[in-house]
Design a protein around this motif. Structure first.
Motif, PDB file in Angstrom:
ATOM      1  N   LEU A  65       0.841  -1.194   0.000  1.00 42.93           N
ATOM      2  CA  LEU A  65       0.000   0.000   0.000  1.00 42.93           C
ATOM      3  C   LEU A  65       0.878   1.246   0.000  1.00 42.93           C
ATOM      4  O   LEU A  65       1.663   1.462   0.921  1.00 42.93           O
ATOM      5  CB  LEU A  65      -0.914  -0.025   1.222  1.00 42.93           C
ATOM      6  CG  LEU A  65      -1.953   1.083   1.374  1.00 42.93           C
ATOM      7  CD1 LEU A  65      -2.825   1.202   0.140  1.00 42.93           C
ATOM      8  CD2 LEU A  65      -2.810   0.828   2.610  1.00 42.93           C
ATOM      9  N   VAL A  93      -0.533  -0.966  -4.695  1.00 40.59           N
ATOM     10  CA  VAL A  93      -1.592   0.040  -4.604  1.00 40.59           C
ATOM     11  C   VAL A  93      -0.938   1.413  -4.654  1.00 40.59           C
ATOM     12  O   VAL A  93      -0.187   1.795  -3.761  1.00 40.59           O
ATOM     13  CB  VAL A  93      -2.411  -0.133  -3.315  1.00 40.59           C
ATOM     14  CG1 VAL A  93      -3.534   0.898  -3.262  1.00 40.59           C
ATOM     15  CG2 VAL A  93      -2.971  -1.547  -3.222  1.00 40.59           C
ATOM     16  N   ARG A  95      -1.374   5.552  -6.749  1.00 40.32           N
ATOM     17  CA  ARG A  95      -2.123   6.432  -7.654  1.00 40.32           C
ATOM     18  C   ARG A  95      -1.373   6.700  -8.952  1.00 40.32           C
ATOM     19  O   ARG A  95      -1.983   6.969  -9.978  1.00 40.32           O
ATOM     20  CB  ARG A  95      -2.429   7.759  -6.955  1.00 40.32           C
ATOM     21  CG  ARG A  95      -3.314   7.628  -5.737  1.00 40.32           C
ATOM     22  CD  ARG A  95      -3.891   8.987  -5.382  1.00 40.32           C
ATOM     23  NE  ARG A  95      -4.474   9.001  -4.054  1.00 40.32           N
ATOM     24  CZ  ARG A  95      -5.149  10.035  -3.571  1.00 40.32           C
ATOM     25  NH1 ARG A  95      -5.292  11.129  -4.293  1.00 40.32           N
ATOM     26  NH2 ARG A  95      -5.652   9.988  -2.356  1.00 40.32           N
ATOM     27  N   PRO A 110      -5.447   1.233  -7.987  1.00 39.54           N
ATOM     28  CA  PRO A 110      -5.551   2.529  -7.305  1.00 39.54           C
ATOM     29  C   PRO A 110      -6.073   2.404  -5.878  1.00 39.54           C
ATOM     30  O   PRO A 110      -5.939   3.332  -5.086  1.00 39.54           O
ATOM     31  CB  PRO A 110      -6.529   3.306  -8.180  1.00 39.54           C
ATOM     32  CG  PRO A 110      -7.400   2.241  -8.791  1.00 39.54           C
ATOM     33  CD  PRO A 110      -6.515   1.049  -8.984  1.00 39.54           C
ATOM     34  N   GLU A 111      -6.697   1.277  -5.536  1.00 38.85           N
ATOM     35  CA  GLU A 111      -7.245   1.045  -4.207  1.00 38.85           C
ATOM     36  C   GLU A 111      -6.913  -0.381  -3.782  1.00 38.85           C
ATOM     37  O   GLU A 111      -6.712  -1.260  -4.629  1.00 38.85           O
ATOM     38  CB  GLU A 111      -8.768   1.236  -4.209  1.00 38.85           C
ATOM     39  CG  GLU A 111      -9.236   2.625  -4.610  1.00 38.85           C
ATOM     40  CD  GLU A 111      -8.950   3.668  -3.544  1.00 38.85           C
ATOM     41  OE1 GLU A 111      -8.706   3.274  -2.384  1.00 38.85           O
ATOM     42  OE2 GLU A 111      -8.977   4.870  -3.863  1.00 38.85           O
ATOM     43  N   PRO A 112      -6.865  -0.670  -2.477  1.00 43.78           N
ATOM     44  CA  PRO A 112      -6.568  -2.031  -2.028  1.00 43.78           C
ATOM     45  C   PRO A 112      -7.608  -3.030  -2.526  1.00 43.78           C
ATOM     46  O   PRO A 112      -8.801  -2.705  -2.587  1.00 43.78           O
ATOM     47  CB  PRO A 112      -6.606  -1.921  -0.494  1.00 43.78           C
ATOM     48  CG  PRO A 112      -6.377  -0.479  -0.201  1.00 43.78           C
ATOM     49  CD  PRO A 112      -6.999   0.272  -1.339  1.00 43.78           C
ATOM     50  N   GLN A 114     -10.215  -6.072  -2.322  1.00 44.49           N
ATOM     51  CA  GLN A 114     -11.121  -6.390  -1.230  1.00 44.49           C
ATOM     52  C   GLN A 114     -11.138  -7.887  -0.933  1.00 44.49           C
ATOM     53  O   GLN A 114     -11.202  -8.710  -1.837  1.00 44.49           O
ATOM     54  CB  GLN A 114     -12.541  -5.925  -1.587  1.00 44.49           C
ATOM     55  CG  GLN A 114     -12.670  -4.430  -1.800  1.00 44.49           C
ATOM     56  CD  GLN A 114     -12.401  -3.635  -0.536  1.00 44.49           C
ATOM     57  OE1 GLN A 114     -13.001  -3.909   0.501  1.00 44.49           O
ATOM     58  NE2 GLN A 114     -11.524  -2.648  -0.623  1.00 44.49           N
ATOM     59  N   ALA A 197      -8.363   6.349   6.957  1.00 44.98           N
ATOM     60  CA  ALA A 197      -7.699   5.656   5.855  1.00 44.98           C
ATOM     61  C   ALA A 197      -7.180   4.303   6.306  1.00 44.98           C
ATOM     62  O   ALA A 197      -7.294   3.296   5.584  1.00 44.98           O
ATOM     63  CB  ALA A 197      -6.560   6.515   5.307  1.00 44.98           C
ATOM     64  N   SER A 200     -10.015   1.824   6.820  1.00 46.67           N
ATOM     65  CA  SER A 200     -10.512   1.361   5.525  1.00 46.67           C
ATOM     66  C   SER A 200      -9.575   0.320   4.920  1.00 46.67           C
ATOM     67  O   SER A 200     -10.028  -0.683   4.346  1.00 46.67           O
ATOM     68  CB  SER A 200     -10.665   2.547   4.577  1.00 46.67           C
ATOM     69  OG  SER A 200     -11.095   2.132   3.300  1.00 46.67           O
ATOM     70  N   ALA A 201      -8.270   0.534   5.039  1.00 49.38           N
ATOM     71  CA  ALA A 201      -7.300  -0.422   4.496  1.00 49.38           C
ATOM     72  C   ALA A 201      -7.405  -1.760   5.220  1.00 49.38           C
ATOM     73  O   ALA A 201      -7.384  -2.823   4.590  1.00 49.38           O
ATOM     74  CB  ALA A 201      -5.894   0.149   4.618  1.00 49.38           C
ATOM     75  N   ALA A 204     -10.317  -3.895   4.198  1.00 46.96           N
ATOM     76  CA  ALA A 204     -10.213  -4.555   2.897  1.00 46.96           C
ATOM     77  C   ALA A 204      -9.612  -5.951   3.003  1.00 46.96           C
ATOM     78  O   ALA A 204      -9.744  -6.755   2.084  1.00 46.96           O
ATOM     79  CB  ALA A 204      -9.357  -3.701   1.951  1.00 46.96           C
TER      80      ALA A 204
END
Length: 351
Positions: A65, A93, A95, A110-112, A114, A197, A200-201, A204
């Motif tokens: 990440l 992960v 951007r 762009p995102e972890p 799931q 943040a 949320s990580a 996932a």
């Protein structure tokens, strides 16, 4: 003018942002990943411990990440033994766009992802999650600090709502111990976006271990004037939100910790994973000089990764999800659960 959080978001991740630059983070500062391959080797060993705790799943994920240019995830996959590597899947992960020539086994996102099973590792990611800065005015009121593209600051509106509650709990601006009123000139960085943040990580991850590695501070040892700064070409510089430099601030890791999370120093974590700065025996120099030189170089790299006052003081926040914490060793890990003592306040510039 606007708050530091939106200004930093645009300066780091906008179309002309710092992290869109072709040279990548390694062109401006040096992290543990760049300091030595021993770091990736240790993370690979941690992944194997997670694999054991998961009873060797058919697919073992390694999620990097804030992957930069994919240096860590690539090195970790290469360091795995064949049996584990055959089941491992790498996720970077980031951007920025996928770099050319990256290992085809690595998925760039762009995102972890799931619901994966394995190890999520965030090395110096949280420090670049943008935060707002506040400063106490002459009347004792904490106000949002506004900034323009040239880095010139001015006071904004009083802080309220969830931000004020976070400050009251995690970073009260009351001066020396025993103080009850905010003190003019004290500053803080509101870490609520980082808490969110990180949560949320972790969410996932289906099962496994999430680890955040960063320089930071803990309750009782917050820096009185904040830590917001910039880095450019290996040197610390004034934070100017125009895309020309990295903008970073130390992390309140104790505030990020979720129930069951644990904090320890990088020095202790790496030693538990087999990295120490011990010098090789001089006897080896006479029997195998080449091996002695290699071992001496490795010892020097290990010493840098575990040094007090440097990379060794970085904090590791470990968060198990559905498994026992493989780094929870009461003999090697004397730190209590969060909140705990001060974490490092250093960043290693590139050389």
């Amino acid at each position: 003018m606007r708050g530091w959080r939106p200004a930093t978001e645009e300066a780091l991740y906008g179309p002309r942002g710092f992290y869109r630059r072709p040279e990548g983070p390694a062109g401006h500062f040096r992290t543990s990943v760049h300091a030595s391959p021993l770091f990736a080797g240790a993370v690979a060993r941690l992944l194997r411990l997670v694999d054991e705790a998961l009873a060797h799943p058919a697919e073992l994920a390694f999620v990097d990440l804030g992957a930069g240019r994919g240096e860590l995830v690539g090195a970790v996959l290469k360091a795995l033994p064949a049996e584990v590597a055959s089941r491992a899947r790498g996720y970077a992960v980031e951007r920025a766009a996928r770099p050319a020539g990256l290992d085809h086994r690595i998925e760039w996102l762009p995102e972890p992802p799931q619901g994966v099973t394995g190890l999520l590792f965030a090395n110096e990611w949280l420090d670049n999650v943008p935060v707002d800065v506040v400063e106490v005015d002459a009347h004792g009121v904490p106000r949002l600090v506004l900034v323009d593209a040239a880095g010139t600051e001015s006071p904004g509106a009083p802080v309220g709502g969830a931000d004020a509650r976070w400050l009251e709990k995690w970073w009260p601006l009351t001066g020396p111990p025993g103080g009850q009123l905010p003190v003019e000139g004290l500053r803080a960085e509101i870490g609520l976006p980082r808490d969110t943040a990180w949560a949320s990580a972790v969410a996932a991850l289906g099962r496994g271990l999430a680890v955040a590695v960063d320089y930071g501070h803990s309750a009782g040892a917050r820096p009185p004037f904040g830590t917001l700064t910039g880095f450019r070409e290996g040197r610390e510089t004034a934070p100017v939100p125009d895309g020309s430099c990295d903008i970073t601030a130390h992390v309140a890791l104790d505030a990020c910790a979720l129930p069951g999370g644990r904090l320890l120093s990088q020095r202790d974590a790496l030693r538990m994973l087999g990295v120490s700065g011990g010098r090789p025996s001089l006897a080896l120099a006479s029997t195998d000089p080449a091996a002695y030189v290699r071992a001496l170089a490795g010892a020097g790299e290990a010493a840098e990764l575990t040094a007090r006052g440097g990379l060794g003081d970085f904090g590791w926040l470990t968060q198990p999800v559905g498994i026992p914490n493989p780094l929870r060793n009461p003999l090697a890990d004397p730190l209590p659960d969060p909140p705990q003592g001060p974490l490092p306040e250093t960043r290693q510039p590139s050389t």
